[in-house]
Design a protein around this motif. Structure first.
Motif, PDB file in Angstrom:
ATOM      1  N   VAL A  44       1.108  -1.233   0.200  1.00 51.09           N
ATOM      2  CA  VAL A  44      -0.201  -0.093   0.066  1.00 51.09           C
ATOM      3  C   VAL A  44       0.965   1.757   0.270  1.00 51.09           C
ATOM      4  CG1 VAL A  44      -1.820  -0.819   1.282  1.00 51.09           C
ATOM      5  CG2 VAL A  44       0.103   0.409   2.205  1.00 51.09           C
ATOM      6  N   ARG A  45       0.443   1.991  -0.474  1.00 47.03           N
ATOM      7  CA  ARG A  45       0.864   3.514  -0.549  1.00 47.03           C
ATOM      8  C   ARG A  45       1.052   4.335   1.407  1.00 47.03           C
ATOM      9  NH1 ARG A  45      -2.601   7.596  -2.780  1.00 47.03           N
ATOM     10  NH2 ARG A  45      -3.217   7.789  -0.984  1.00 47.03           N
ATOM     11  N   GLU A  46       2.522   4.603   0.740  1.00 47.11           N
ATOM     12  CA  GLU A  46       2.835   5.158   2.878  1.00 47.11           C
ATOM     13  C   GLU A  46       3.563   6.452   2.796  1.00 47.11           C
ATOM     14  OE1 GLU A  46       5.776   3.281   4.620  1.00 47.11           O
ATOM     15  OE2 GLU A  46       7.202   2.756   3.083  1.00 47.11           O
ATOM     16  N   PHE A  47       2.893   7.216   3.889  1.00 46.59           N
ATOM     17  CA  PHE A  47       3.949   8.710   4.239  1.00 46.59           C
ATOM     18  C   PHE A  47       5.181   8.449   4.198  1.00 46.59           C
ATOM     19  CE2 PHE A  47       3.625  12.697   5.576  1.00 46.59           C
ATOM     20  CZ  PHE A  47       4.781  12.813   6.787  1.00 46.59           C
ATOM     21  N   VAL A  48       5.498   9.393   3.866  1.00 48.90           N
ATOM     22  CA  VAL A  48       7.431   9.640   3.931  1.00 48.90           C
ATOM     23  C   VAL A  48       7.564  10.335   4.448  1.00 48.90           C
ATOM     24  CG1 VAL A  48       9.235   9.236   2.478  1.00 48.90           C
ATOM     25  CG2 VAL A  48       7.516   8.577   1.515  1.00 48.90           C
ATOM     26  N   ALA A  61       7.622  10.089   8.052  1.00 48.38           N
ATOM     27  CA  ALA A  61       7.473   8.640   8.769  1.00 48.38           C
ATOM     28  C   ALA A  61       8.882   7.922  10.010  1.00 48.38           C
ATOM     29  CB  ALA A  61       7.426   7.797   8.016  1.00 48.38           C
ATOM     30  N   ASP A  62       8.590   7.566  10.777  1.00 48.16           N
ATOM     31  CA  ASP A  62       9.659   6.545  11.619  1.00 48.16           C
ATOM     32  C   ASP A  62      10.628   6.249  10.642  1.00 48.16           C
ATOM     33  OD1 ASP A  62       7.436   6.448  14.393  1.00 48.16           O
ATOM     34  OD2 ASP A  62       8.752   7.986  13.541  1.00 48.16           O
ATOM     35  N   SER A  63      10.338   5.406   9.548  1.00 45.64           N
ATOM     36  CA  SER A  63      11.355   4.016   9.516  1.00 45.64           C
ATOM     37  C   SER A  63      12.171   4.982   7.572  1.00 45.64           C
ATOM     38  CB  SER A  63      10.328   3.607   8.098  1.00 45.64           C
ATOM     39  OG  SER A  63       9.615   4.665   7.227  1.00 45.64           O
ATOM     40  N   VAL A  64      12.087   6.480   7.878  1.00 44.53           N
ATOM     41  CA  VAL A  64      12.703   7.277   6.980  1.00 44.53           C
ATOM     42  C   VAL A  64      13.171   8.779   7.844  1.00 44.53           C
ATOM     43  CG1 VAL A  64      11.763   7.121   4.810  1.00 44.53           C
ATOM     44  CG2 VAL A  64      11.205   9.294   6.635  1.00 44.53           C
ATOM     45  N   LYS A  65      12.324   8.357   8.964  1.00 43.32           N
ATOM     46  CA  LYS A  65      13.380   9.208   9.835  1.00 43.32           C
ATOM     47  C   LYS A  65      15.476   9.900  10.316  1.00 43.32           C
ATOM     48  CE  LYS A  65      10.487  11.147  12.210  1.00 43.32           C
ATOM     49  NZ  LYS A  65       9.406  11.514  13.762  1.00 43.32           N
ATOM     50  N   ASP A  66      15.339  10.741  10.484  1.00 39.04           N
ATOM     51  CA  ASP A  66      17.145  10.572  10.735  1.00 39.04           C
ATOM     52  C   ASP A  66      18.037  10.605   9.391  1.00 39.04           C
ATOM     53  OD1 ASP A  66      16.928   9.727  13.174  1.00 39.04           O
ATOM     54  OD2 ASP A  66      17.031  12.311  12.597  1.00 39.04           O
ATOM     55  N   ARG A  67      17.148  10.265   7.704  1.00 40.58           N
ATOM     56  CA  ARG A  67      17.682   9.185   6.789  1.00 40.58           C
ATOM     57  C   ARG A  67      17.061  10.676   5.142  1.00 40.58           C
ATOM     58  NH1 ARG A  67      16.822   5.225   4.189  1.00 40.58           N
ATOM     59  NH2 ARG A  67      14.833   4.682   4.950  1.00 40.58           N
ATOM     60  N   PHE A  68      16.167  11.212   5.616  1.00 37.41           N
ATOM     61  CA  PHE A  68      14.826  11.469   4.430  1.00 37.41           C
ATOM     62  C   PHE A  68      14.960  12.802   5.517  1.00 37.41           C
ATOM     63  CE2 PHE A  68      13.034   8.162   2.353  1.00 37.41           C
ATOM     64  CZ  PHE A  68      14.638   7.237   1.630  1.00 37.41           C
ATOM     65  N   ASN A  84      19.393   9.712   2.512  1.00 40.48           N
ATOM     66  CA  ASN A  84      20.711  10.387   1.996  1.00 40.48           C
ATOM     67  C   ASN A  84      20.559   8.461   2.537  1.00 40.48           C
ATOM     68  OD1 ASN A  84      21.385  12.122   0.979  1.00 40.48           O
ATOM     69  ND2 ASN A  84      21.248  12.816   3.524  1.00 40.48           N
ATOM     70  N   SER A  85      21.344   7.246   3.063  1.00 40.41           N
ATOM     71  CA  SER A  85      21.691   6.276   3.589  1.00 40.41           C
ATOM     72  C   SER A  85      20.542   5.455   3.365  1.00 40.41           C
ATOM     73  CB  SER A  85      21.553   5.973   5.206  1.00 40.41           C
ATOM     74  OG  SER A  85      22.401   7.559   5.862  1.00 40.41           O
ATOM     75  N   LEU A  86      20.072   5.298   1.762  1.00 43.39           N
ATOM     76  CA  LEU A  86      19.486   4.560   1.370  1.00 43.39           C
ATOM     77  C   LEU A  86      19.436   3.218   1.481  1.00 43.39           C
ATOM     78  CD1 LEU A  86      18.918   6.716  -1.408  1.00 43.39           C
ATOM     79  CD2 LEU A  86      17.087   5.921  -0.462  1.00 43.39           C
ATOM     80  N   LYS A  87      18.235   2.617   1.659  1.00 43.53           N
ATOM     81  CA  LYS A  87      18.695   1.081   1.954  1.00 43.53           C
ATOM     82  C   LYS A  87      17.217   0.560   0.949  1.00 43.53           C
ATOM     83  CE  LYS A  87      18.175   1.829   6.635  1.00 43.53           C
ATOM     84  NZ  LYS A  87      17.138   1.459   7.887  1.00 43.53           N
ATOM     85  N   PRO A  88      18.011  -0.783  -0.039  1.00 42.88           N
ATOM     86  CA  PRO A  88      16.857  -1.736  -0.782  1.00 42.88           C
ATOM     87  C   PRO A  88      15.237  -1.794  -0.296  1.00 42.88           C
ATOM     88  CG  PRO A  88      18.757  -3.127   0.058  1.00 42.88           C
ATOM     89  CD  PRO A  88      18.733  -1.984   1.081  1.00 42.88           C
ATOM     90  N   GLU A  89      14.866  -1.704   1.108  1.00 47.25           N
ATOM     91  CA  GLU A  89      13.440  -0.978   1.509  1.00 47.25           C
ATOM     92  C   GLU A  89      13.048  -0.032   0.842  1.00 47.25           C
ATOM     93  OE1 GLU A  89      15.848  -2.266   3.367  1.00 47.25           O
ATOM     94  OE2 GLU A  89      15.388  -1.561   5.190  1.00 47.25           O
ATOM     95  N   ASP A  90      14.112   0.970   0.574  1.00 44.42           N
ATOM     96  CA  ASP A  90      13.644   2.016  -0.101  1.00 44.42           C
ATOM     97  C   ASP A  90      12.846   2.140  -1.270  1.00 44.42           C
ATOM     98  OD1 ASP A  90      16.014   3.441   2.279  1.00 44.42           O
ATOM     99  OD2 ASP A  90      14.080   3.898   2.836  1.00 44.42           O
TER     100      ASP A  90
END
Length: 126
Positions: A44-48, A61-68, A84-90
Motif C-alpha cells: 500500500v501507499r505509505e507516507f514519507v 515517517a519513523d522509517s525515514v527519520k534521520d535519513r530523509f 540519504n543512507s538509502l536502503k533496499p527497502e526504500d
C-alpha cells in the motif's frame, strides 16, 4: 488546479543518496502544504514526509527519520526530498502531493491530499 511533476529518481546503491524534486505549477505554490508518499510493488501507499506552506513545520515517517529531509523553495515552486543512507527497502515509486489551498490537516494521510504527481521510480540495490 495544481500540476505536479516529480524528478530525480533513479538507481542507486545501498548507502547512497538521491534528491527528489517536485515542481508545481498552476496556482500560488506557497498556499499549499506538500507531502511525499511512496508505493512499493504489492504494498500500500505509505507516507514519507510532509511540510507546511512556509516550511516551518514538517513531519517524517519513523522509517525515514534521520535519513530523509523534506524542504521547499517557494520562490522556485518546488519541494524536495533529500534521501540519504538509502536502503533496499526504500525502493518504490515516490509521489509528491499537495493539499487543498490553505489546508494543513492530517498531513500523514494521503486521502487528505487533493493533487498528485505521476511519480518517480527509486531503486536501491543491495
Amino acid at each position: 488546479q495544481v500540476h505536479l511533476v516529480e524528478s530525480g529518481g533513479g538507481l542507486v546503491q545501498a548507502g547512497g543518496s538521491l534528491r527528489l524534486s517536485c515542481a508545481a505549477s498552476g496556482r500560488t505554490f506557497s498556499n499549499y502544504a506538500m507531502g511525499w508518499f511512496r508505493q512499493a510493488p504489492g504494498k500500500v501507499r505509505e507516507f514519507v514526509a510532509a511540510i507546511n506552506w512556509s516550511g516551518g513545520s514538517a513531519y517524517s515517517a519513523d522509517s525515514v527519520k534521520d535519513r530523509f529531509t523534506i524542504s521547499r523553495d517557494n520562490a522556485k515552486n518546488t519541494v524536495y526530498l533529500q534521501m540519504n543512507s538509502l536502503k533496499p527497502e526504500d525502493t518504490a515509486v515516490y509521489y509528491c502531493a499537495a493539499q487543498d489551498a490553505g489546508r494543513w490537516y492530517r498531513p500523514t494521510i494521503g486521502d487528505y491530499y487533493a493533487y498528485w504527481g505521476q511519480g518517480t521510480q527509486v531503486t536501491v540495490s543491495s
